[in-house]
Design a protein around this motif. Structure first.
Motif, PDB file in Angstrom:
ATOM      1  N   LEU A   1      49.372  47.096  40.456  1.00 13.83           N
ATOM      2  CA  LEU A   1      47.763  46.684  40.433  1.00 13.83           C
ATOM      3  C   LEU A   1      47.102  47.212  41.550  1.00 13.83           C
ATOM      4  O   LEU A   1      45.791  47.891  41.796  1.00 13.83           O
ATOM      5  CB  LEU A   1      47.662  44.968  40.213  1.00 13.83           C
ATOM      6  N   MET A   2      47.375  46.956  42.655  1.00 11.30           N
ATOM      7  CA  MET A   2      46.444  48.300  43.953  1.00 11.30           C
ATOM      8  C   MET A   2      47.179  49.539  43.555  1.00 11.30           C
ATOM      9  O   MET A   2      45.943  49.771  44.309  1.00 11.30           O
ATOM     10  CB  MET A   2      47.330  47.908  44.945  1.00 11.30           C
ATOM     11  N   LEU A   3      47.462  49.855  43.293  1.00 13.22           N
ATOM     12  CA  LEU A   3      47.763  51.492  42.500  1.00 13.22           C
ATOM     13  C   LEU A   3      46.255  51.361  41.629  1.00 13.22           C
ATOM     14  O   LEU A   3      46.043  52.337  41.497  1.00 13.22           O
ATOM     15  CB  LEU A   3      48.933  51.757  42.758  1.00 13.22           C
ATOM     16  N   GLY A   4      46.855  50.582  40.803  1.00 17.75           N
ATOM     17  CA  GLY A   4      46.094  50.734  39.379  1.00 17.75           C
ATOM     18  C   GLY A   4      44.933  50.808  40.190  1.00 17.75           C
ATOM     19  O   GLY A   4      43.009  51.563  40.206  1.00 17.75           O
ATOM     20  N   GLY A   5      44.296  50.181  40.954  1.00 12.24           N
ATOM     21  CA  GLY A   5      42.689  49.455  41.380  1.00 12.24           C
ATOM     22  C   GLY A   5      42.914  50.833  42.702  1.00 12.24           C
ATOM     23  O   GLY A   5      40.938  50.886  42.356  1.00 12.24           O
TER      24      GLY A   5
ATOM     25  N   SER B   1      29.100  50.728  36.482  1.00 18.36           N
ATOM     26  CA  SER B   1      28.588  50.110  37.627  1.00 18.36           C
ATOM     27  C   SER B   1      29.684  49.162  37.937  1.00 18.36           C
ATOM     28  O   SER B   1      30.103  48.100  39.084  1.00 18.36           O
ATOM     29  CB  SER B   1      27.164  49.515  37.505  1.00 18.36           C
ATOM     30  N   LEU B   2      30.548  47.949  36.366  1.00 18.45           N
ATOM     31  CA  LEU B   2      31.795  47.269  37.129  1.00 18.45           C
ATOM     32  C   LEU B   2      32.597  48.173  36.223  1.00 18.45           C
ATOM     33  O   LEU B   2      33.419  47.140  37.240  1.00 18.45           O
ATOM     34  CB  LEU B   2      31.339  46.868  34.973  1.00 18.45           C
ATOM     35  N   LEU B   3      32.965  49.590  36.946  1.00 20.42           N
ATOM     36  CA  LEU B   3      33.865  49.945  37.509  1.00 20.42           C
ATOM     37  C   LEU B   3      34.716  50.099  39.069  1.00 20.42           C
ATOM     38  O   LEU B   3      35.733  49.303  39.151  1.00 20.42           O
ATOM     39  CB  LEU B   3      33.837  52.017  36.702  1.00 20.42           C
ATOM     40  N   ARG B   4      33.620  50.137  39.973  1.00 20.11           N
ATOM     41  CA  ARG B   4      34.383  49.661  40.775  1.00 20.11           C
ATOM     42  C   ARG B   4      34.750  48.213  41.312  1.00 20.11           C
ATOM     43  O   ARG B   4      34.906  47.792  42.263  1.00 20.11           O
ATOM     44  CB  ARG B   4      32.783  50.286  41.814  1.00 20.11           C
ATOM     45  N   VAL B   5      33.637  47.610  40.779  1.00 22.38           N
ATOM     46  CA  VAL B   5      33.856  45.872  40.444  1.00 22.38           C
ATOM     47  C   VAL B   5      35.379  45.760  40.466  1.00 22.38           C
ATOM     48  O   VAL B   5      36.414  45.124  40.802  1.00 22.38           O
ATOM     49  CB  VAL B   5      32.906  44.848  39.848  1.00 22.38           C
ATOM     50  N   GLY B   6      35.989  46.230  38.700  1.00 21.41           N
ATOM     51  CA  GLY B   6      36.987  46.168  38.023  1.00 21.41           C
ATOM     52  C   GLY B   6      37.812  47.184  39.387  1.00 21.41           C
ATOM     53  O   GLY B   6      39.227  45.792  39.353  1.00 21.41           O
ATOM     54  N   ALA B   7      37.859  47.633  40.248  1.00 29.07           N
ATOM     55  CA  ALA B   7      39.141  47.990  40.815  1.00 29.07           C
ATOM     56  C   ALA B   7      39.030  47.839  41.908  1.00 29.07           C
ATOM     57  O   ALA B   7      40.129  47.022  42.932  1.00 29.07           O
ATOM     58  CB  ALA B   7      38.312  50.446  41.392  1.00 29.07           C
ATOM     59  N   VAL B   8      37.675  46.921  42.501  1.00 31.30           N
ATOM     60  CA  VAL B   8      37.526  45.777  43.897  1.00 31.30           C
ATOM     61  C   VAL B   8      38.881  44.771  42.560  1.00 31.30           C
ATOM     62  O   VAL B   8      39.587  44.233  44.128  1.00 31.30           O
ATOM     63  CB  VAL B   8      36.977  45.521  44.481  1.00 31.30           C
TER      64      VAL B   8
END
Length: 260
Positions: free
Chosen positions: A231-235, A169-176
């Motif tokens: 960073l935006m690409l990685g997110g 569940s933290l993967l989406r939080v990390g992406a944001v």
């Protein structure tokens, strides 16, 4: 002989128990080896952006201010500054590249004088070549950059928790967090550009007269631009990994399905 056989049986049971616990841990994490590999690649991409971001924010080569060379002098003045401090340099005109009308580049050897901006402590504006900084804009650029670094650190922590603890569940939080970090770094760069323009316009009326200046953005700002984009690409890559697989499966069917 019976003792050795019992010992071997106990060792075998212990190994089976450890392998069962390891298998249960992997099942609990819910990450397949393919997903884990993709997340690690995205984390590697964001680590490149994080390195560039720290390098950009921590150095003072965001912009170079150069005076024009004078024919009656053997030296000329230049300056470079970043978010936290500025450095003025006195260079020998003989070291300046031939055909260049202004002093610089600031990387040339010379007598340097570096000071931290005082508007972080006492609230005073800095003076550079008879020009005064606009501390509100400089402070805004620095604060936005620091907030971007905080989001970047939170994103790294979230992805590490996903890989180590299986908290998907933290993967989406990390992406944001990574996406916001890159966006905030780009906003900080734009605010810094406005601070440079404000500096050039705020000429002090006190003597001596302010020299004519030219400016050029330097490698620290380039690192900041690269960091924000990476960073935006990685997110974005991490955010794609959180989407359900069925839309992509319908758009990109497998080879076996096409053959049938």
């Amino acid at each position: 002989m019976m003792m050795w056989s019992n010992f071997l049986m106990q060792e075998e049971d212990r190994r089976r128990g450890m392998s069962g616990q390891r298998a249960r841990g992997q099942h609990k994490s819910g990450l397949s080896p393919e997903q884990e590999g993709k997340i690690k690649l995205a984390l590697l991409l964001t680590s490149v952006g994080a390195t560039l971001a720290v390098l950009a924010v921590g150095t003072e080569f965001w912009v170079e201010l150069n005076t024009f060379k004078a024919n009656d002098s053997a030296v000329c003045d230049a300056a470079h500054l970043g978010l936290w401090k500025m450095c003025t340099k006195r260079l020998w005109q003989a070291d300046v590249p031939v055909g260049r009308e202004t002093c610089g580049p600031a990387a040339l050897p010379g007598e340097a004088n570096c000071t931290y901006f005082k508007f972080f402590t006492t609230g005073e504006n800095a003076r550079i070549f008879q020009r005064t900084t606009k501390k509100e804009v400089n402070l805004a650029a620095a604060v936005v950059a620091v907030v971007g670094l905080v989001f970047m650190a939170l994103g790294c922590l979230c992805v590490i928790m996903v890989l180590s603890k299986g908290a998907e569940s933290l993967l989406r939080v990390g992406a944001v967090c990574f996406g916001l970090s890159g966006l905030l770094l780009l906003v900080s760069l734009e605010v810094f550009r406005h601070s440079v323009r404000a500096l050039l316009q705020r000429v002090s009326p006190e003597p001596p007269p302010a020299p004519a200046l030219t400016y050029e953005y330097s490698w620290s700002l380039g690192c900041g631009v690269g960091a924000g984009l990476v960073l935006m690409l990685g997110g974005g890559c991490l955010l794609l990994l959180t989407l359900p697989p069925w839309p992509w499966g319908s758009l990109c069917p497998k080879q076996g399905h096409r053959a049938t």
